[in-house]
Write a protein that holds these residues in place. Sequence first.
Motif, PDB file in Angstrom:
ATOM      1  N   LEU A   1       9.177 -10.860 -12.901  1.00  0.00           N
ATOM      2  CA  LEU A   1       7.926 -10.819 -12.136  1.00  0.00           C
ATOM      3  C   LEU A   1       6.715 -10.876 -13.053  1.00  0.00           C
ATOM      4  O   LEU A   1       5.732 -11.570 -12.763  1.00  0.00           O
ATOM      5  CB  LEU A   1       7.880  -9.553 -11.279  1.00  0.00           C
ATOM      6  CG  LEU A   1       8.729  -9.567 -10.001  1.00  0.00           C
ATOM      7  CD1 LEU A   1       8.748  -8.184  -9.373  1.00  0.00           C
ATOM      8  CD2 LEU A   1       8.197 -10.590  -9.019  1.00  0.00           C
ATOM      9  N   ILE A   2       6.745 -10.137 -14.145  1.00  0.00           N
ATOM     10  CA  ILE A   2       5.607 -10.100 -15.068  1.00  0.00           C
ATOM     11  C   ILE A   2       5.314 -11.491 -15.612  1.00  0.00           C
ATOM     12  O   ILE A   2       4.174 -11.971 -15.578  1.00  0.00           O
ATOM     13  CB  ILE A   2       5.874  -9.106 -16.219  1.00  0.00           C
ATOM     14  CG1 ILE A   2       5.945  -7.675 -15.675  1.00  0.00           C
ATOM     15  CG2 ILE A   2       4.786  -9.214 -17.283  1.00  0.00           C
ATOM     16  CD1 ILE A   2       6.494  -6.677 -16.678  1.00  0.00           C
TER      17      ILE A   2
ATOM     18  N   TRP B   1       2.855  -7.786  -8.070  1.00  0.00           N
ATOM     19  CA  TRP B   1       2.409  -6.770  -9.025  1.00  0.00           C
ATOM     20  C   TRP B   1       2.908  -5.388  -8.631  1.00  0.00           C
ATOM     21  O   TRP B   1       3.352  -4.612  -9.482  1.00  0.00           O
ATOM     22  CB  TRP B   1       0.876  -6.783  -9.111  1.00  0.00           C
ATOM     23  CG  TRP B   1       0.309  -5.845 -10.120  1.00  0.00           C
ATOM     24  CD1 TRP B   1       0.655  -5.736 -11.429  1.00  0.00           C
ATOM     25  CD2 TRP B   1      -0.715  -4.867  -9.907  1.00  0.00           C
ATOM     26  NE1 TRP B   1      -0.100  -4.758 -12.048  1.00  0.00           N
ATOM     27  CE2 TRP B   1      -0.952  -4.215 -11.134  1.00  0.00           C
ATOM     28  CE3 TRP B   1      -1.479  -4.504  -8.794  1.00  0.00           C
ATOM     29  CZ2 TRP B   1      -1.897  -3.203 -11.272  1.00  0.00           C
ATOM     30  CZ3 TRP B   1      -2.430  -3.496  -8.939  1.00  0.00           C
ATOM     31  CH2 TRP B   1      -2.634  -2.855 -10.160  1.00  0.00           C
ATOM     32  N   ALA B   2       2.854  -5.081  -7.333  1.00  0.00           N
ATOM     33  CA  ALA B   2       3.364  -3.794  -6.865  1.00  0.00           C
ATOM     34  C   ALA B   2       4.846  -3.665  -7.187  1.00  0.00           C
ATOM     35  O   ALA B   2       5.299  -2.630  -7.699  1.00  0.00           O
ATOM     36  CB  ALA B   2       3.133  -3.654  -5.365  1.00  0.00           C
ATOM     37  N   ALA B   3       5.607  -4.710  -6.908  1.00  0.00           N
ATOM     38  CA  ALA B   3       7.039  -4.677  -7.198  1.00  0.00           C
ATOM     39  C   ALA B   3       7.280  -4.516  -8.694  1.00  0.00           C
ATOM     40  O   ALA B   3       8.175  -3.763  -9.117  1.00  0.00           O
ATOM     41  CB  ALA B   3       7.697  -5.957  -6.693  1.00  0.00           C
ATOM     42  N   ALA B   4       6.490  -5.204  -9.507  1.00  0.00           N
ATOM     43  CA  ALA B   4       6.649  -5.108 -10.960  1.00  0.00           C
ATOM     44  C   ALA B   4       6.390  -3.687 -11.451  1.00  0.00           C
ATOM     45  O   ALA B   4       7.122  -3.166 -12.311  1.00  0.00           O
ATOM     46  CB  ALA B   4       5.705  -6.084 -11.654  1.00  0.00           C
ATOM     47  N   GLN B   5       5.360  -3.036 -10.916  1.00  0.00           N
ATOM     48  CA  GLN B   5       5.071  -1.658 -11.314  1.00  0.00           C
ATOM     49  C   GLN B   5       6.219  -0.721 -10.956  1.00  0.00           C
ATOM     50  O   GLN B   5       6.609   0.144 -11.753  1.00  0.00           O
ATOM     51  CB  GLN B   5       3.788  -1.180 -10.637  1.00  0.00           C
ATOM     52  CG  GLN B   5       2.522  -1.840 -11.154  1.00  0.00           C
ATOM     53  CD  GLN B   5       1.297  -1.310 -10.455  1.00  0.00           C
ATOM     54  OE1 GLN B   5       0.806  -0.232 -10.767  1.00  0.00           O
ATOM     55  NE2 GLN B   5       0.806  -2.057  -9.489  1.00  0.00           N
TER      56      GLN B   5
ATOM     57  N   VAL C   1       0.837  -1.205   0.000  1.00  0.00           N
ATOM     58  CA  VAL C   1       0.000   0.000   0.000  1.00  0.00           C
ATOM     59  C   VAL C   1       0.870   1.253   0.000  1.00  0.00           C
ATOM     60  O   VAL C   1       0.627   2.202  -0.760  1.00  0.00           O
ATOM     61  CB  VAL C   1      -0.947   0.006   1.216  1.00  0.00           C
ATOM     62  CG1 VAL C   1      -1.721   1.323   1.293  1.00  0.00           C
ATOM     63  CG2 VAL C   1      -1.918  -1.160   1.141  1.00  0.00           C
ATOM     64  N   MET C   2       1.889   1.263   0.838  1.00  0.00           N
ATOM     65  CA  MET C   2       2.746   2.447   0.947  1.00  0.00           C
ATOM     66  C   MET C   2       3.528   2.691  -0.337  1.00  0.00           C
ATOM     67  O   MET C   2       3.696   3.835  -0.775  1.00  0.00           O
ATOM     68  CB  MET C   2       3.681   2.278   2.141  1.00  0.00           C
ATOM     69  CG  MET C   2       2.938   2.164   3.477  1.00  0.00           C
ATOM     70  SD  MET C   2       3.981   1.653   4.857  1.00  0.00           S
ATOM     71  CE  MET C   2       4.717   3.219   5.282  1.00  0.00           C
TER      72      MET C   2
ATOM     73  N   LEU D   1       9.957  -5.698  -2.028  1.00  0.00           N
ATOM     74  CA  LEU D   1       8.735  -6.390  -2.429  1.00  0.00           C
ATOM     75  C   LEU D   1       9.030  -7.473  -3.464  1.00  0.00           C
ATOM     76  O   LEU D   1       8.426  -8.547  -3.436  1.00  0.00           O
ATOM     77  CB  LEU D   1       7.724  -5.384  -2.995  1.00  0.00           C
ATOM     78  CG  LEU D   1       7.075  -4.450  -1.973  1.00  0.00           C
ATOM     79  CD1 LEU D   1       6.257  -3.385  -2.685  1.00  0.00           C
ATOM     80  CD2 LEU D   1       6.199  -5.225  -1.011  1.00  0.00           C
ATOM     81  N   ARG D   2       9.963  -7.186  -4.379  1.00  0.00           N
ATOM     82  CA  ARG D   2      10.325  -8.189  -5.379  1.00  0.00           C
ATOM     83  C   ARG D   2      10.877  -9.440  -4.695  1.00  0.00           C
ATOM     84  O   ARG D   2      10.501 -10.567  -5.026  1.00  0.00           O
ATOM     85  CB  ARG D   2      11.376  -7.620  -6.331  1.00  0.00           C
ATOM     86  CG  ARG D   2      11.819  -8.614  -7.409  1.00  0.00           C
ATOM     87  CD  ARG D   2      13.087  -8.144  -8.085  1.00  0.00           C
ATOM     88  NE  ARG D   2      14.159  -7.997  -7.103  1.00  0.00           N
ATOM     89  CZ  ARG D   2      15.302  -7.343  -7.347  1.00  0.00           C
ATOM     90  NH1 ARG D   2      15.499  -6.781  -8.516  1.00  0.00           N
ATOM     91  NH2 ARG D   2      16.226  -7.259  -6.405  1.00  0.00           N
TER      92      ARG D   2
END
Length: 372
Positions: free
Chosen positions: A143-144, A125-129, A86-87, A107-108
Amino acid sequence: MAKLWHAALLVRIRDLPSAARVLADVDERTAARPEAGGIVTASLLCAADLAFAKGDVDTAVDLAGKGVDQAQRTGLHHFLPDAHTVMALSALRQGNMSVSAEFANQLRDCALLGQTVHRPSQCAWAAAQLLEVQGGAASAAQLIVGIVTDDQLLLELLASQPAAAAWLVRATRQLGDEALARRVVSVASALAARNRGLRSVAAAAMHAAGLLELNPERVVAAAASHLDPWAAASAREDAGKLFAVRPAGREQAVEALESAADGYADAAAPRDARRVVSRLRSLGVRRGRYPQHAGQDGVSRSALTHTEAAVAELVSQGFTNSQVGERLFISGHTVAFHLKKIFRKMNVASRVELTRAWSQVPSAAAGGAQAR
């Protein structure tokens, strides 16, 4: 815990008013139970997700931070990746690149090592973004591909994040893998067919399919159906890009992009709004209200403008003028222009001196941490 699970499910399908009512009931029940540390932590993180889905990013970050404190006090460290997700996404939407970068590798690693308990796909997904923003889709390729080729991860993500399907279609195409893009659309469409009453799932599938087909009308229809404000703005941006390549599509492109810019602004996503404004400028349209970079509070109150603070932040991280321009959607020449003013205002003569001075600015990093 059953009610808390129910609230989380309601957030996922974007029935936000119902989620808020259920969460209020959970909070009332746990208020008199100080021993219920796990429930309190989970409730805080669910409330953070709810605020983020509404576009109330400041509240989301505040609640996630409280969730981190509660998890650390009670030794429930398995909740930390959820809070950090979230952060990190909040920082990314607001354009706070230094804070979002802090979370990317963490996160990754959590995702790749299987250290996320509750929402592994969303953590990945957050790490990928974050990685995609820093270095393009290639930097997030592992990750994707991992998400798209794992049936369980992909289903979990598509069921819980309305913007994920379209993002994955864009990302896999950037990787040059049309087969993966088709897989995302196929799984999203099948999920929508099995859950016909879930409007958010149907809108996400329609959005992804419209992208795959290069069909802006279908993407516009998806935007109208999205319950998530950021996902709706994303769909309008995608539609605008598709209209823009049509010989007579400029007027429709401008209309869609104008709506996207307003949607991003309402969803507290100035970084995305700036990108759309830049695209509008390329079409010869200048907006009177220019979305500002969500810079550090301590700096934005000083002599630096919001844009200058953003430039100073990124330059202090070692980015070149060209790289700063890519991240702020301005030209390298404009970055150089702002940098000259920053040097003068901060009384420094080089990038090295700027980096040293920037690190001493009150809350330049810590304040943000609380905070395509």
